[in-house]
Design a protein around this motif. Structure first.
Motif, PDB file in Angstrom:
ATOM      1  N   ASP A 173     -37.746 -27.393 -13.160  1.00  0.00           N
ATOM      2  CA  ASP A 173     -39.171 -27.606 -13.369  1.00  0.00           C
ATOM      3  C   ASP A 173     -40.131 -26.249 -13.322  1.00  0.00           C
ATOM      4  O   ASP A 173     -40.620 -25.903 -12.263  1.00  0.00           O
ATOM      5  CB  ASP A 173     -39.669 -28.634 -12.689  1.00  0.00           C
ATOM      6  CG  ASP A 173     -40.897 -29.230 -13.059  1.00  0.00           C
ATOM      7  OD1 ASP A 173     -41.331 -28.917 -14.018  1.00  0.00           O
ATOM      8  OD2 ASP A 173     -41.279 -30.336 -12.433  1.00  0.00           O
ATOM      9  N   GLU A 174     -40.403 -25.711 -14.279  1.00  0.00           N
ATOM     10  CA  GLU A 174     -41.166 -24.457 -14.274  1.00  0.00           C
ATOM     11  C   GLU A 174     -40.853 -23.383 -13.552  1.00  0.00           C
ATOM     12  O   GLU A 174     -41.617 -23.104 -12.391  1.00  0.00           O
ATOM     13  CB  GLU A 174     -42.550 -25.076 -14.441  1.00  0.00           C
ATOM     14  CG  GLU A 174     -43.194 -25.860 -15.218  1.00  0.00           C
ATOM     15  CD  GLU A 174     -44.738 -26.137 -15.028  1.00  0.00           C
ATOM     16  OE1 GLU A 174     -45.524 -25.131 -14.758  1.00  0.00           O
ATOM     17  OE2 GLU A 174     -45.173 -27.459 -15.180  1.00  0.00           O
ATOM     18  N   PRO A 175     -39.581 -23.029 -13.524  1.00  0.00           N
ATOM     19  CA  PRO A 175     -39.374 -21.686 -12.699  1.00  0.00           C
ATOM     20  C   PRO A 175     -39.735 -20.533 -12.743  1.00  0.00           C
ATOM     21  O   PRO A 175     -40.012 -19.811 -11.838  1.00  0.00           O
ATOM     22  CB  PRO A 175     -37.817 -21.467 -13.173  1.00  0.00           C
ATOM     23  CG  PRO A 175     -37.770 -22.090 -14.628  1.00  0.00           C
ATOM     24  CD  PRO A 175     -38.693 -23.083 -14.873  1.00  0.00           C
ATOM     25  N   THR A 176     -40.882 -20.431 -13.756  1.00  0.00           N
ATOM     26  CA  THR A 176     -41.434 -19.168 -13.779  1.00  0.00           C
ATOM     27  C   THR A 176     -42.814 -19.124 -13.431  1.00  0.00           C
ATOM     28  O   THR A 176     -43.656 -18.347 -13.572  1.00  0.00           O
ATOM     29  CB  THR A 176     -41.539 -18.276 -15.240  1.00  0.00           C
ATOM     30  OG1 THR A 176     -42.120 -19.280 -16.231  1.00  0.00           O
ATOM     31  CG2 THR A 176     -40.292 -18.291 -15.497  1.00  0.00           C
ATOM     32  N   ASN A 177     -43.367 -20.449 -13.110  1.00  0.00           N
ATOM     33  CA  ASN A 177     -44.718 -20.692 -12.751  1.00  0.00           C
ATOM     34  C   ASN A 177     -45.265 -19.874 -11.499  1.00  0.00           C
ATOM     35  O   ASN A 177     -44.632 -19.711 -10.483  1.00  0.00           O
ATOM     36  CB  ASN A 177     -44.874 -22.129 -12.375  1.00  0.00           C
ATOM     37  CG  ASN A 177     -46.397 -22.761 -12.422  1.00  0.00           C
ATOM     38  OD1 ASN A 177     -47.223 -22.141 -13.152  1.00  0.00           O
ATOM     39  ND2 ASN A 177     -46.569 -23.783 -11.601  1.00  0.00           N
ATOM     40  N   HIS A 178     -46.419 -19.310 -11.738  1.00  0.00           N
ATOM     41  CA  HIS A 178     -47.056 -18.392 -10.794  1.00  0.00           C
ATOM     42  C   HIS A 178     -46.361 -17.128 -10.463  1.00  0.00           C
ATOM     43  O   HIS A 178     -46.556 -16.496  -9.502  1.00  0.00           O
ATOM     44  CB  HIS A 178     -47.249 -19.380  -9.389  1.00  0.00           C
ATOM     45  CG  HIS A 178     -47.960 -20.527  -9.412  1.00  0.00           C
ATOM     46  ND1 HIS A 178     -49.219 -20.618 -10.149  1.00  0.00           N
ATOM     47  CD2 HIS A 178     -47.556 -21.819  -9.214  1.00  0.00           C
ATOM     48  CE1 HIS A 178     -49.668 -21.976  -9.953  1.00  0.00           C
ATOM     49  NE2 HIS A 178     -48.718 -22.612  -9.445  1.00  0.00           N
ATOM     50  N   LEU A 179     -45.576 -16.683 -11.154  1.00  0.00           N
ATOM     51  CA  LEU A 179     -44.826 -15.558 -11.112  1.00  0.00           C
ATOM     52  C   LEU A 179     -45.496 -14.325 -11.891  1.00  0.00           C
ATOM     53  O   LEU A 179     -45.872 -14.764 -13.129  1.00  0.00           O
ATOM     54  CB  LEU A 179     -43.351 -15.376 -11.452  1.00  0.00           C
ATOM     55  CG  LEU A 179     -42.652 -16.576 -10.572  1.00  0.00           C
ATOM     56  CD1 LEU A 179     -41.095 -16.361 -10.959  1.00  0.00           C
ATOM     57  CD2 LEU A 179     -42.614 -16.141  -9.202  1.00  0.00           C
ATOM     58  N   ASP A 180     -45.457 -12.982 -11.319  1.00  0.00           N
ATOM     59  CA  ASP A 180     -45.860 -12.057 -12.311  1.00  0.00           C
ATOM     60  C   ASP A 180     -45.005 -11.655 -13.408  1.00  0.00           C
ATOM     61  O   ASP A 180     -43.838 -12.243 -13.463  1.00  0.00           O
ATOM     62  CB  ASP A 180     -46.360 -10.687 -11.506  1.00  0.00           C
ATOM     63  CG  ASP A 180     -44.905 -10.174 -10.897  1.00  0.00           C
ATOM     64  OD1 ASP A 180     -44.109 -10.284 -11.558  1.00  0.00           O
ATOM     65  OD2 ASP A 180     -45.080  -9.850  -9.751  1.00  0.00           O
ATOM     66  N   PRO A 181     -45.463 -11.047 -14.655  1.00  0.00           N
ATOM     67  CA  PRO A 181     -44.503 -10.855 -15.786  1.00  0.00           C
ATOM     68  C   PRO A 181     -43.297 -10.143 -15.386  1.00  0.00           C
ATOM     69  O   PRO A 181     -42.212 -10.662 -15.884  1.00  0.00           O
ATOM     70  CB  PRO A 181     -45.490  -9.863 -16.521  1.00  0.00           C
ATOM     71  CG  PRO A 181     -46.925 -10.248 -16.240  1.00  0.00           C
ATOM     72  CD  PRO A 181     -46.742 -10.336 -14.678  1.00  0.00           C
ATOM     73  N   ASP A 182     -43.066  -9.258 -14.638  1.00  0.00           N
ATOM     74  CA  ASP A 182     -41.744  -8.678 -14.228  1.00  0.00           C
ATOM     75  C   ASP A 182     -40.902  -9.883 -13.429  1.00  0.00           C
ATOM     76  O   ASP A 182     -39.843 -10.062 -14.055  1.00  0.00           O
ATOM     77  CB  ASP A 182     -41.938  -7.558 -13.217  1.00  0.00           C
ATOM     78  CG  ASP A 182     -40.698  -6.725 -12.709  1.00  0.00           C
ATOM     79  OD1 ASP A 182     -39.950  -6.442 -13.851  1.00  0.00           O
ATOM     80  OD2 ASP A 182     -40.329  -6.706 -11.663  1.00  0.00           O
ATOM     81  N   GLY A 220     -37.150 -28.293  -8.192  1.00  0.00           N
ATOM     82  CA  GLY A 220     -38.566 -28.648  -8.626  1.00  0.00           C
ATOM     83  C   GLY A 220     -39.567 -27.702  -8.170  1.00  0.00           C
ATOM     84  O   GLY A 220     -39.096 -26.664  -7.727  1.00  0.00           O
ATOM     85  N   GLN A 221     -40.765 -28.179  -8.701  1.00  0.00           N
ATOM     86  CA  GLN A 221     -41.957 -27.048  -8.414  1.00  0.00           C
ATOM     87  C   GLN A 221     -42.271 -27.110  -6.939  1.00  0.00           C
ATOM     88  O   GLN A 221     -42.970 -26.226  -6.245  1.00  0.00           O
ATOM     89  CB  GLN A 221     -43.029 -27.278  -9.161  1.00  0.00           C
ATOM     90  CG  GLN A 221     -42.829 -27.318 -10.872  1.00  0.00           C
ATOM     91  CD  GLN A 221     -44.140 -27.336 -11.252  1.00  0.00           C
ATOM     92  OE1 GLN A 221     -45.321 -26.632 -10.899  1.00  0.00           O
ATOM     93  NE2 GLN A 221     -44.332 -28.340 -12.277  1.00  0.00           N
ATOM     94  N   LEU A 222     -42.134 -28.074  -6.246  1.00  0.00           N
ATOM     95  CA  LEU A 222     -42.584 -28.266  -4.793  1.00  0.00           C
ATOM     96  C   LEU A 222     -41.381 -28.151  -3.805  1.00  0.00           C
ATOM     97  O   LEU A 222     -41.333 -28.520  -2.798  1.00  0.00           O
ATOM     98  CB  LEU A 222     -43.027 -29.730  -4.713  1.00  0.00           C
ATOM     99  CG  LEU A 222     -44.242 -29.954  -5.505  1.00  0.00           C
ATOM    100  CD1 LEU A 222     -44.642 -31.522  -5.271  1.00  0.00           C
ATOM    101  CD2 LEU A 222     -45.196 -29.133  -5.453  1.00  0.00           C
ATOM    102  N   GLU A 223     -40.578 -27.087  -4.007  1.00  0.00           N
ATOM    103  CA  GLU A 223     -39.614 -26.671  -2.988  1.00  0.00           C
ATOM    104  C   GLU A 223     -40.160 -25.939  -1.730  1.00  0.00           C
ATOM    105  O   GLU A 223     -40.497 -24.927  -2.142  1.00  0.00           O
ATOM    106  CB  GLU A 223     -38.401 -25.855  -3.787  1.00  0.00           C
ATOM    107  CG  GLU A 223     -37.768 -26.607  -4.995  1.00  0.00           C
ATOM    108  CD  GLU A 223     -36.802 -27.479  -4.656  1.00  0.00           C
ATOM    109  OE1 GLU A 223     -36.304 -27.776  -3.423  1.00  0.00           O
ATOM    110  OE2 GLU A 223     -36.462 -28.518  -5.427  1.00  0.00           O
ATOM    111  N   SER A 224     -40.108 -26.472  -0.720  1.00  0.00           N
ATOM    112  CA  SER A 224     -40.913 -25.676   0.732  1.00  0.00           C
ATOM    113  C   SER A 224     -40.008 -26.070   1.854  1.00  0.00           C
ATOM    114  O   SER A 224     -40.364 -26.596   2.729  1.00  0.00           O
ATOM    115  CB  SER A 224     -42.230 -26.347   0.605  1.00  0.00           C
ATOM    116  OG  SER A 224     -42.169 -27.723   0.747  1.00  0.00           O
TER     117      SER A 224
END
Length: 265
Positions: free
Chosen positions: A167-176, A88-92
C-alpha cells in the motif's frame, strides 16, 4: 498453447461502508503470474479498500477473489499467510526492536513446520535481497524512511509469499529512495500488487495497470495501453507529456501539473 492461469482473479467485487456508501463497485480483473500490477486513481477512488479486499483483509460482499484458482475467502488465515504478504502504510513496530528480529516476524506463519535453520536462512535471504543485512543489529527506530520501507518489504518476503501486496510503498520518500524501492520490487521476481500515486513512474516498472475512478475500474491492461494522455486527462485532470529520453532509447512520461499564481499584490 493455452495461456497460463492467472495467479489472482477478481470477479464482481463490490463493497459498501457501514453507512451504505459505495467504496468498490463491481470490479473484475486478473493478474498474470510474475506480473507487477500498479493500482492508480484519484484520492477516494477506492484503491486502499480494493487492495485490502483482494489481499484477504476484508469480507467480500458480493464478489470473489481467487488465488491460484482457490477461493481466498475460504482459505484459513494461517494458510493464506503462507502465500500472501501485505505491507500497509501504518507499519510502526517498536523502535527498540532489532531489524533482524522484526524481519523474523514474517516467519510466524511457518513456525513449527520447518527446521529452525530454514527460518534463519529465510531471514538472511530477505535482508540480503533488500540490501539491509548491514543493519541487522540496528534498532528499527534508527532507520531512515527509505530503510524502514525496505525493512517492511524484507519482513514480507521472509514469508516467501507467492503474492505481495504493498500500500503506497514509496509514500513520503525522496526521489532517490523511491527509485531504490521500485527497483527492489522489480527485482523480487514474484507477483506484486501495489498502490502508486506517481503516475509518471508506472510505465518504468509495472507490467499491468488498474485505474480506478469513483469506485469503479476505469481501465485495466498494460501501461502503454492504459496510461494514454486522454485517460490521464479525463481521470486525473492533468496533461501527460511523453518525451524522448536525452541519452537512452526510451520515452519519459511527464505530468504537466497546473499551478495557479495570484498576480494581485
Amino acid at each position: 498453447m493455452h495461456a497460463p492461469a492467472p495467479v489472482l482473479e477478481v470477479s464482481g467485487l463490490s463493497h459498501r461502508a457501514r453507512n451504505g456508501d459505495v467504496l468498490i463497485d463491481d470490479i473484475s480483473f486478473a493478474v498474470s503470474r510474475g506480473s507487477i500490477l500498479a493500482i492508480a486513481g484519484p484520492n477516494g477512488a477506492g484503491k486502499s479498500t480494493l487492495l485490502r479486499l483482494i489481499s484477504g483483509l476484508g469480507e467480500l460482499r458480493p464478489g470473489q477473489v481467487r488465488l491460484n484458482g482457490r477461493d481466498l475467502s475460504r482459505l484459513p488465515a494461517r494458510e493464506r499467510a503462507k502465500d500472501v504478504a501485505f505491507v500497509g502504510q501504518l507499519e510502526s513496530p517498536d523502535g527498540r526492536l532489532r531489524l533482524e528480529d522484526y524481519v523474523a516476524l514474517g516467519r510466524l506463519p511457518l513456525r513449527g513446520e520447518l527446521p529452525e535453520q530454514d527460518h534463519r536462512d529465510a531471514v538472511a535471504n530477505a535482508l540480503r535481497a533488500t540490501q539491509m543485512e548491514r543493519f541487522a543489529d540496528a534498532p528499527f527506530g534508527r532507520l531512515s524512511g527509505g530503510e524502514r520501507q525496505r525493512a517492511h518489504i524484507a519482513r514480507a518476503i521472509a514469508q516467501n509469499p507467492k503474492l505481495l501486496f504493498l500500500d503506497e510503498p514509496t509514500n513520503h520518500l525522496d526521489p532517490d529512495a523511491k527509485g531504490k524501492i521500485l527497483s527492489l520490487i522489480v527485482g523480487l521476481g514474484i507477483t506484486v500488487v501495489l498502490i502508486v500515486h506517481e503516475i509518471a513512474l508506472i510505465p518504468e516498472f509495472a507490467t499491468q495497470v488498474a485505474v480506478l475512478e469513483q469506485t469503479r475500474l476505469r481501465a485495466f491492461g498494460s501501461a502503454d495501453d492504459v496510461l494514454t494522455p486522454q485517460l490521464i486527462r479525463d481521470v486525473f485532470g492533468v496533461e501527460l507529456i511523453q518525451v524522448r529520453h536525452p541519452s537512452e532509447a526510451r520515452t519519459l512520461s511527464v505530468l504537466d501539473i497546473p499551478i495557479s499564481r495570484n498576480t494581485n499584490h
